[in-house]
Design a protein around this motif. Structure first.
Motif, PDB file in Angstrom:
ATOM      1  N   VAL A 207      30.145  28.130  51.516  1.00 49.89           N
ATOM      2  CA  VAL A 207      30.633  29.389  52.069  1.00 49.89           C
ATOM      3  C   VAL A 207      29.497  30.065  52.829  1.00 49.89           C
ATOM      4  O   VAL A 207      28.410  30.273  52.291  1.00 49.89           O
ATOM      5  N   ILE A 208      29.760  30.363  54.107  1.00 49.99           N
ATOM      6  CA  ILE A 208      28.789  31.058  54.961  1.00 49.99           C
ATOM      7  C   ILE A 208      29.221  32.510  55.148  1.00 49.99           C
ATOM      8  O   ILE A 208      28.467  33.442  54.897  1.00 49.99           O
ATOM      9  N   GLN A 209      30.459  32.708  55.618  1.00 47.33           N
ATOM     10  CA  GLN A 209      31.024  34.051  55.719  1.00 47.33           C
ATOM     11  C   GLN A 209      31.620  34.398  54.353  1.00 47.33           C
ATOM     12  O   GLN A 209      32.746  34.032  54.053  1.00 47.33           O
ATOM     13  N   LYS A 210      30.869  35.081  53.532  1.00 41.13           N
ATOM     14  CA  LYS A 210      31.240  35.216  52.130  1.00 41.13           C
ATOM     15  C   LYS A 210      31.446  36.667  51.718  1.00 41.13           C
ATOM     16  O   LYS A 210      30.955  37.600  52.349  1.00 41.13           O
ATOM     17  N   GLN A 211      32.193  36.817  50.638  1.00 40.77           N
ATOM     18  CA  GLN A 211      32.238  38.066  49.893  1.00 40.77           C
ATOM     19  C   GLN A 211      31.654  37.778  48.516  1.00 40.77           C
ATOM     20  O   GLN A 211      31.906  36.712  47.940  1.00 40.77           O
ATOM     21  N   VAL A 212      30.866  38.710  48.006  1.00 43.54           N
ATOM     22  CA  VAL A 212      30.148  38.501  46.746  1.00 43.54           C
ATOM     23  C   VAL A 212      30.569  39.552  45.728  1.00 43.54           C
ATOM     24  O   VAL A 212      30.634  40.746  46.046  1.00 43.54           O
ATOM     25  N   CYS A 213      30.843  39.121  44.507  1.00 51.76           N
ATOM     26  CA  CYS A 213      31.195  40.055  43.438  1.00 51.76           C
ATOM     27  C   CYS A 213      29.961  40.859  43.035  1.00 51.76           C
ATOM     28  O   CYS A 213      28.927  40.273  42.684  1.00 51.76           O
ATOM     29  N   PRO A 214      30.019  42.187  43.052  1.00 53.63           N
ATOM     30  CA  PRO A 214      28.854  43.000  42.684  1.00 53.63           C
ATOM     31  C   PRO A 214      28.539  42.944  41.195  1.00 53.63           C
ATOM     32  O   PRO A 214      27.441  43.322  40.779  1.00 53.63           O
ATOM     33  N   ASP A 215      29.482  42.471  40.388  1.00 54.45           N
ATOM     34  CA  ASP A 215      29.257  42.425  38.937  1.00 54.45           C
ATOM     35  C   ASP A 215      28.661  41.098  38.468  1.00 54.45           C
ATOM     36  O   ASP A 215      27.660  41.083  37.756  1.00 54.45           O
ATOM     37  N   ALA A 222      36.690  34.813  52.217  1.00 55.94           N
ATOM     38  CA  ALA A 222      37.644  35.921  52.237  1.00 55.94           C
ATOM     39  C   ALA A 222      39.082  35.416  52.160  1.00 55.94           C
ATOM     40  O   ALA A 222      39.914  35.998  51.469  1.00 55.94           O
ATOM     41  N   HIS A 223      39.383  34.304  52.859  1.00 56.90           N
ATOM     42  CA  HIS A 223      40.764  33.805  52.836  1.00 56.90           C
ATOM     43  C   HIS A 223      41.116  33.200  51.487  1.00 56.90           C
ATOM     44  O   HIS A 223      42.274  33.265  51.051  1.00 56.90           O
ATOM     45  N   CYS A 224      40.131  32.612  50.779  1.00 60.56           N
ATOM     46  CA  CYS A 224      40.392  32.094  49.425  1.00 60.56           C
ATOM     47  C   CYS A 224      40.697  33.259  48.482  1.00 60.56           C
ATOM     48  O   CYS A 224      41.616  33.186  47.662  1.00 60.56           O
ATOM     49  N   LEU A 225      39.916  34.336  48.599  1.00 57.11           N
ATOM     50  CA  LEU A 225      40.135  35.500  47.754  1.00 57.11           C
ATOM     51  C   LEU A 225      41.489  36.136  48.055  1.00 57.11           C
ATOM     52  O   LEU A 225      42.197  36.577  47.138  1.00 57.11           O
ATOM     53  N   ALA A 226      41.858  36.167  49.336  1.00 61.09           N
ATOM     54  CA  ALA A 226      43.140  36.764  49.717  1.00 61.09           C
ATOM     55  C   ALA A 226      44.298  36.029  49.055  1.00 61.09           C
ATOM     56  O   ALA A 226      45.264  36.654  48.594  1.00 61.09           O
ATOM     57  N   ARG A 227      44.223  34.705  48.992  1.00 56.21           N
ATOM     58  CA  ARG A 227      45.275  33.933  48.324  1.00 56.21           C
ATOM     59  C   ARG A 227      45.263  34.185  46.814  1.00 56.21           C
ATOM     60  O   ARG A 227      46.307  34.252  46.172  1.00 56.21           O
ATOM     61  N   TYR A 228      44.050  34.319  46.257  1.00 57.30           N
ATOM     62  CA  TYR A 228      43.926  34.515  44.812  1.00 57.30           C
ATOM     63  C   TYR A 228      44.517  35.843  44.364  1.00 57.30           C
ATOM     64  O   TYR A 228      45.168  35.924  43.313  1.00 57.30           O
ATOM     65  N   VAL A 229      44.310  36.905  45.146  1.00 60.43           N
ATOM     66  CA  VAL A 229      44.702  38.248  44.707  1.00 60.43           C
ATOM     67  C   VAL A 229      46.071  38.688  45.241  1.00 60.43           C
ATOM     68  O   VAL A 229      46.507  39.796  44.941  1.00 60.43           O
ATOM     69  N   GLN A 230      46.759  37.820  46.011  1.00 64.35           N
ATOM     70  CA  GLN A 230      47.980  38.285  46.674  1.00 64.35           C
ATOM     71  C   GLN A 230      49.077  38.705  45.694  1.00 64.35           C
ATOM     72  O   GLN A 230      49.935  39.528  46.032  1.00 64.35           O
ATOM     73  N   ALA A 231      49.042  38.189  44.467  1.00 69.74           N
ATOM     74  CA  ALA A 231      50.062  38.564  43.489  1.00 69.74           C
ATOM     75  C   ALA A 231      49.575  39.654  42.534  1.00 69.74           C
ATOM     76  O   ALA A 231      50.301  40.049  41.620  1.00 69.74           O
ATOM     77  N   GLN A 232      48.368  40.182  42.755  1.00 68.44           N
ATOM     78  CA  GLN A 232      47.792  41.186  41.862  1.00 68.44           C
ATOM     79  C   GLN A 232      48.035  42.594  42.398  1.00 68.44           C
ATOM     80  O   GLN A 232      48.042  42.815  43.604  1.00 68.44           O
ATOM     81  N   THR A 233      48.231  43.526  41.499  1.00 62.37           N
ATOM     82  CA  THR A 233      48.396  44.925  41.921  1.00 62.37           C
ATOM     83  C   THR A 233      47.064  45.512  42.367  1.00 62.37           C
ATOM     84  O   THR A 233      47.014  46.334  43.281  1.00 62.37           O
ATOM     85  N   GLU A 234      45.981  45.097  41.709  1.00 66.59           N
ATOM     86  CA  GLU A 234      44.624  45.471  42.107  1.00 66.59           C
ATOM     87  C   GLU A 234      43.776  44.211  42.159  1.00 66.59           C
ATOM     88  O   GLU A 234      43.814  43.400  41.229  1.00 66.59           O
ATOM     89  N   PRO A 235      43.013  44.011  43.260  1.00 64.09           N
ATOM     90  CA  PRO A 235      42.210  42.795  43.368  1.00 64.09           C
ATOM     91  C   PRO A 235      41.102  42.756  42.329  1.00 64.09           C
ATOM     92  O   PRO A 235      40.409  43.752  42.100  1.00 64.09           O
ATOM     93  N   CYS A 236      40.945  41.605  41.686  1.00 61.26           N
ATOM     94  CA  CYS A 236      39.886  41.445  40.698  1.00 61.26           C
ATOM     95  C   CYS A 236      39.128  40.156  40.962  1.00 61.26           C
ATOM     96  O   CYS A 236      39.613  39.244  41.632  1.00 61.26           O
ATOM     97  N   CYS A 237      37.921  40.079  40.433  1.00 58.09           N
ATOM     98  CA  CYS A 237      37.055  38.912  40.615  1.00 58.09           C
ATOM     99  C   CYS A 237      37.667  37.705  39.906  1.00 58.09           C
ATOM    100  O   CYS A 237      38.109  37.806  38.749  1.00 58.09           O
ATOM    101  N   PRO A 238      37.711  36.542  40.550  1.00 61.73           N
ATOM    102  CA  PRO A 238      38.283  35.352  39.905  1.00 61.73           C
ATOM    103  C   PRO A 238      37.437  34.822  38.746  1.00 61.73           C
ATOM    104  O   PRO A 238      37.907  33.995  37.968  1.00 61.73           O
ATOM    105  N   HIS A 239      36.197  35.343  38.607  1.00 60.94           N
ATOM    106  CA  HIS A 239      35.334  34.872  37.516  1.00 60.94           C
ATOM    107  C   HIS A 239      35.237  35.885  36.383  1.00 60.94           C
ATOM    108  O   HIS A 239      35.628  35.599  35.252  1.00 60.94           O
ATOM    109  N   CYS A 240      34.767  37.110  36.689  1.00 61.78           N
ATOM    110  CA  CYS A 240      34.551  38.095  35.621  1.00 61.78           C
ATOM    111  C   CYS A 240      35.730  39.044  35.447  1.00 61.78           C
ATOM    112  O   CYS A 240      35.748  39.855  34.512  1.00 61.78           O
ATOM    113  N   LYS A 241      36.700  38.980  36.363  1.00 62.27           N
ATOM    114  CA  LYS A 241      37.941  39.767  36.292  1.00 62.27           C
ATOM    115  C   LYS A 241      37.728  41.266  36.516  1.00 62.27           C
ATOM    116  O   LYS A 241      38.652  42.059  36.285  1.00 62.27           O
TER     117      LYS A 241
END
Length: 264
Positions: A207-215, A222-241
């Motif tokens: 990943v070059i153009q990345k988003q990083v979890c601050p926690d 960004a597009h992987c995260l968009a697919r991951y959170v599309q069913a969530q009411t609030e976006p959360c980190c796929p690792h630490c939640k």
């Protein structure tokens, strides 16, 4: 020499007619001339080549068609790989030389100073927080190149050529690595920048153009995260939640693929 896994070869599944034909040869020639194509263009080339050479065509068999080509390319240490464009997440295809790194192979097409400019550009992109570097910064770097400096006008031409040949992508005066470059150079970048780059936590590719979890610090496309959170009411980190505070882009819809009808 910009997201299935970005550096995996296209699978070679059996075809009804599993034979390397002139349609396959023409498809390969077209891809070589373009460097890389998106899935829509690849699908169009697939149909055109099959129709021109009167070869069995099935719109949903593009990867199998490419698999036939890859078996012929294997003794040459080359293959057509499928990846993802970093910004949009759209599928693309590129011809990759596995016998040597793209940087080594570029030495026959670029002068030593021109190749140094590309390496410096890639270095700045990898070190940046968002995966981009400004054209102004790279033109200033041209004055410091070795073995000799490069005039800004000459540097502009080289950077333009790198974009045309799909080693770099340019957007609003900034450069990033093209999907073709990432497919060819993933292992090179990982080995040369082991402490500066990472793989996407979701798709496990560079990943070059990345988003990083601050926690927890994990990085994603960004597009992987968009697919991951599309069913969530609030976006959360796929690792630490934990809540994901950065803007998650909307999923980009690819252009329509050719009809799934078949012809001979």
């Amino acid at each position: 020499m910009s997201r299935a896994k970005a550096s995996t070869p296209v699978a070679a599944f059996p075809l009804c007619q599993d034979v390397h034909t002139d349609a396959h040869r023409q498809f390969l020639q077209a891809l070589m001339s373009r460097g890389a194509v998106d899935r829509v263009r690849a699908a169009t080339l697939h149909r055109q080549c099959c129709e021109l050479h009167r070869v069995h065509y099935a719109a949903d068999k593009l990867d199998e068609f490419i698999g036939v080509i890859n078996r012929q390319l294997q003794p040459l240490s080359m293959e057509i790989r499928k990846g993802k464009e970093e910004e949009s997440g759209h599928t693309c295809y590129a011809l990759v030389n596995m016998a040597e790194t793209a940087v080594t192979r570029m030495a026959s097409d670029y002068t030593e100073t021109e190749l140094e400019l590309f390496k410096k550009t890639m270095h700045q992109i990898v070190l940046s927080e968002n995966g981009f570097v400004s054209s102004t910064k790279m033109l200033n770097v041209a004055d410091q190149l070795k073995p000799k400096k490069m005039r800004k006008g000459d540097a502009e031409q080289v950077l333009r050529r790198l974009v045309q040949e799909k080693w770099l992508s340019e957007k609003e005066g900034e450069f990033t690595l093209h999907a073709r470059c990432i497919l060819e150079l993933e292992q090179y970048i990982l080995s040369h920048y082991p402490d500066m780059v990472s793989k996407c936590h979701i798709c496990h590719t560079l990943v070059i153009q990345k988003q990083v979890c601050p926690d927890c610090g994990i990085a994603t496309h960004a597009h992987c995260l968009a697919r991951y959170v599309q069913a969530q009411t609030e976006p959360c980190c796929p690792h630490c939640k934990q809540f994901w505070p950065q803007r998650v882009p909307e999923l980009s819809q690819p252009a329509t693929l050719p009809s799934t009808s078949t012809s001979r």
